[in-house]
Design an enzyme around this catalytic site. Structure first.
Site, mmCIF file in Angstrom:
data_model
loop_
_atom_site.group_PDB
_atom_site.id
_atom_site.type_symbol
_atom_site.label_atom_id
_atom_site.label_comp_id
_atom_site.label_asym_id
_atom_site.label_seq_id
_atom_site.Cartn_x
_atom_site.Cartn_y
_atom_site.Cartn_z
ATOM 1 N N ASP A 142 45.757 32.851 31.537
ATOM 2 C CA ASP A 142 44.794 32.905 32.633
ATOM 3 C C ASP A 142 45.214 31.914 33.734
ATOM 4 O OD1 ASP A 142 41.847 34.039 33.187
ATOM 5 O OD2 ASP A 142 41.811 31.905 33.684
ATOM 6 N N TYR B 18 39.043 28.977 42.103
ATOM 7 C CA TYR B 18 38.801 30.218 42.844
ATOM 8 C C TYR B 18 38.757 29.968 44.348
ATOM 9 C CZ TYR B 18 38.235 31.893 38.206
ATOM 10 O OH TYR B 18 38.497 32.203 36.895
ATOM 11 N N HIS C 13 40.746 39.250 26.172
ATOM 12 C CA HIS C 13 41.322 38.251 27.073
ATOM 13 C C HIS C 13 41.873 37.031 26.342
ATOM 14 C CE1 HIS C 13 41.811 36.328 30.966
ATOM 15 N NE2 HIS C 13 41.071 35.293 30.604
#
Length: 288
Positions: free
Chosen positions: A99, A206, A267
């Protein structure tokens, strides 16, 4: 398990280490995670490797920024890791990324190639994903990437332990194929994200990635140098946020990549299928 606070560049990073012999392997976590996401592998492999699991800048028990930041993307994390390896006296390591940590690992291999012997990814997003982020059927998955850039996100999610738990349970369950994978450690996860500044630290990723992601969606990904080190990708077949079919983009960025899939995971391969993940890591880095 040894825990240390190590000064690097303009911050201080928390580092968990276990094992004193064997190949040194740097473990780079994602979001919504911190160093403890690697415990299933650390517990299984500490007798074969020197395992190093830092909290990335702003995450876990690493130093926090007092204000939101938009300059802590993959390159920043990579430079932190280069400084950390220098502080630890390590000239070259194996690197495992997942990730956020997968982006950081790629940046480390490009910016400081002499430090990276080989790379293992438990999913490997690349700039080539581009417009697939907002394709029909996926656009509804990425709402959080915009929400978490808003100033109110930290206040809303962190209103109480209950609101924090509701928010993170969504991701830990929805992104997992084995829905109970995080249940034994769930309260530890909420303890982590309720610490002052820990929501902001993750959300800053982000903010920092937004311009690059939008450019990639528009068909203008940031040019990148190909990665030459031997690379292994073991992708969760049922990952809803970093889809396994995106593995087709990997050869555009790596000269020597072997790709395989974990059929029982989404994930979080390293948490959902830790025995399989440990076998892949051990085989690739020469532990067994």
């Amino acid at each position: 398990m040894r825990h240390r606070q190590i000064a690097v560049r303009d911050t201080t990073l928390h580092v968990a280490e276990i094992g004193s012999g064997g190949t040194p392997v740097l473990l780079l976590h994602g979001w919504p995670e911190f160093w403890a996401t690697w415990l299933p592998l650390m517990n299984r492999l500490h007798d074969q490797f020197h395992l190093i699991a830092p909290d990335l800048r702003g995450f876990g028990d690493s130093e926090k920024s007092a204000v939101p930041r938009s300059d802590v993307g993959a390159n920043s994390h990579a430079d932190d890791m280069a400084a950390l390896l220098g502080a630890l006296g390590l000239e070259s390591v194996g690197v495992v990324g997942h990730d956020v940590g997968a982006y950081a690992a790629q940046a480390l291999a490009r910016r400081h190639p002499q430090l990276v012997d080989r790379l293992l990814f438990f999913n490997c997003p690349t700039a080539s994903v581009g417009g697939a982020w907002v394709h029909h059927g996926h656009v509804n998955e990425v709402w959080y990437q915009s929400f978490q850039q808003l100033g109110l996100a930290e206040a809303l999610v962190g209103t109480s332990r209950e609101t924090c738990a509701l928010y993170f349970r969504h991701f830990l369950e929805h992104w997992s194929h084995r829905k109970d994978a995080f249940e034994p450690a769930f309260e530890l996860w909420i303890d982590n994200f309720m610490k002052p500044g820990n929501l902001r630290g993750g959300f800053d990723w982000y903010r920092s990635q937004n311009a690059l992601r939008l450019a990639a969606i528009d068909g203008h990904p940031t040019p990148s140098v190909r990665i030459h080190q031997p690379t292994r990708v073991h992708w969760g077949r049922h990952d809803p946020i970093l889809k396994s079919e995106w593995s087709a983009f990997v050869p555009e960025h790596f000269d020597d990549a072997r790709i395989s899939f974990c059929e029982s995971a989404g994930h979080f391969v390293h948490v959902e299928a830790p025995d399989e993940a440990a076998d892949v890591l051990a085989e690739f880095f020469g532990g067994r």
